[in-house]
Design an enzyme around this catalytic site. Sequence first.
Site, PDB file in Angstrom:
ATOM      1  N   SER A   1      -9.889  -0.432   7.284  1.00  0.00           N
ATOM      2  CA  SER A   1      -9.393  -0.277   5.906  1.00  0.00           C
ATOM      3  C   SER A   1      -8.789  -1.514   5.274  1.00  0.00           C
ATOM      4  O   SER A   1      -8.462  -1.487   4.098  1.00  0.00           O
ATOM      5  CB  SER A   1      -8.379   0.853   5.844  1.00  0.00           C
TER       6      SER A   1
ATOM      7  N   LYS B   1       0.861  -1.181   0.000  1.00  0.00           N
ATOM      8  CA  LYS B   1       0.000   0.000   0.000  1.00  0.00           C
ATOM      9  C   LYS B   1       0.900   1.234   0.000  1.00  0.00           C
ATOM     10  O   LYS B   1       1.984   1.207   0.597  1.00  0.00           O
ATOM     11  CB  LYS B   1      -0.883  -0.044   1.264  1.00  0.00           C
TER      12      LYS B   1
ATOM     13  N   SER C   1      -9.621   2.063   3.083  1.00  0.00           N
ATOM     14  CA  SER C   1      -8.727   2.795   2.216  1.00  0.00           C
ATOM     15  C   SER C   1      -7.714   1.904   1.483  1.00  0.00           C
ATOM     16  O   SER C   1      -7.081   2.360   0.534  1.00  0.00           O
ATOM     17  CB  SER C   1      -7.954   3.831   3.043  1.00  0.00           C
TER      18      SER C   1
END
Length: 478
Positions: free
Chosen positions: A176, A77, A152
């Site tokens: 997330s 990420k 997210s």
Amino acid sequence: MDPYQTLEQLRQLLESKQISAEELCRYFLDRIAQFDQQTNCFVSVEPEQVLAEARGADKTRDQGINGQLSGIPVAHKDNFCVRGQRTSCCSNLLRTFISPYDATIVKNISKEGGIYFGKTNMDEFAMGTSNQTSTWGPVRNPWDLSRVPGGSSGGSAAAVAAGFVPVATGSDTGGSIRQPASFCGVTGFKPTYGRLSRYGMIAFASSLDQAGTLTRTAQDAATMFRIMQGHDPRDATSEASWSDDKRVSVKHPLTIGYAASLLNDLDSEIVARIEGSRETLERLGNKFKDVEVFDQDLALSSYYIISCAEASSNLARFDGIRYGTRTKSASSIQELYENTRSQGFGDEVKRRLLAGTYFLSTNSPENYVQKAQKLRRMVYALYQELFQKVDVVLAPSAPSTAFRLDEQLDSTDMYRQDRFTVPVNLCGLPAVSIPCGLVNGLPIGVQLIGPQYGDELILDVAYRFQSETSWHLHRPKL
Ligand code: GLN
């Protein structure tokens, strides 16, 4: 070659030399080149570097030296620092930031031979539930390109779902990892707070942030967890006195807590899938006990106050002096700060920083943050009590399947998406979201929540569940 193979399957292919790391990585790079224009999961991929690393992995394998992840593609990420790579947190403000060092987790993965495959898209500074706030544009759900992947860690979840990589890292401050895992039909694991290092993971709300993984199976999540964990002297909240006897022992069968009240306002199809998971777990010999959990909306208020307050403090460092992009228009230092931040941050981040600064600056003793902390203690106490009676808790991961990009939920609706996931972060508990069905062709997940240090326990339950079901094997038509 099947792009939807698990980490374990790919490891076997590599170990038995049915495929070389270079061939394997080339295959996934081609797949990304072919399909990622549609999904926008990756914000950076450097094929030459990937192939060079892969050739290195082949060479060491020939010499008989094998890391546990040797030759396996792993995406990170974009809030994990990777040395020499842009780490933008998908914010305009950090568009030009090149990290000078590796996050501990990144290092642990590469030490075992994992091939760094690139950075995945995310909501700006990990604030979001839909992956629509990235400076690099939204991610599209591989199951239906008109829908969001969740957020997210939406880029990571969608990348695994699309068969671009078998593993991606994520971060979970309020859900997330688990919510996008639910939306994309993959396994999302958030460990106990403190068991994975936060060093080099750009902070959003430090008392809630936790790294974890998106994988195809619980077995793969367990493999990654073993590799990623360990005390890190660079993170003061990393578990310093960890020893194996702290671990909640894996036993079977279990007593599983079930909070029927959580299902009240959910769509009947989703309820049916969650009840289906309950039946599967019963078939596996587990007993269920009805339990009451903390009021989800109160927990949500506590979460949003604490996370915004911590974010307002954490993100103060992005002032145009030390990191990333600096405004070109400023005639004083004050203006430089103001303009950099006004131009650099997107609307959602600004909203949270303004709210957080306000929460922290009210003078009354009964201010927001104190109240939120009190609520947090209450949620914690309730879960402590709950885990005296049950071994794990089964709960929905998200209140809906993936929504459409053009649905335009307002902030409050968006925040309410997190009501099943944030209590876990408030208490630092481990939880894993696993696929439990399809609703109108879209995946939906269910959450197993464990007591502190019950990481291995919930992964074991998830593994047994996946041995009995095939929901995690469904794949989008990309
Ligand atoms: N959706 C939550 C939020 O917007 C959770 C974010 C996260 O876990 N990083 O705050």
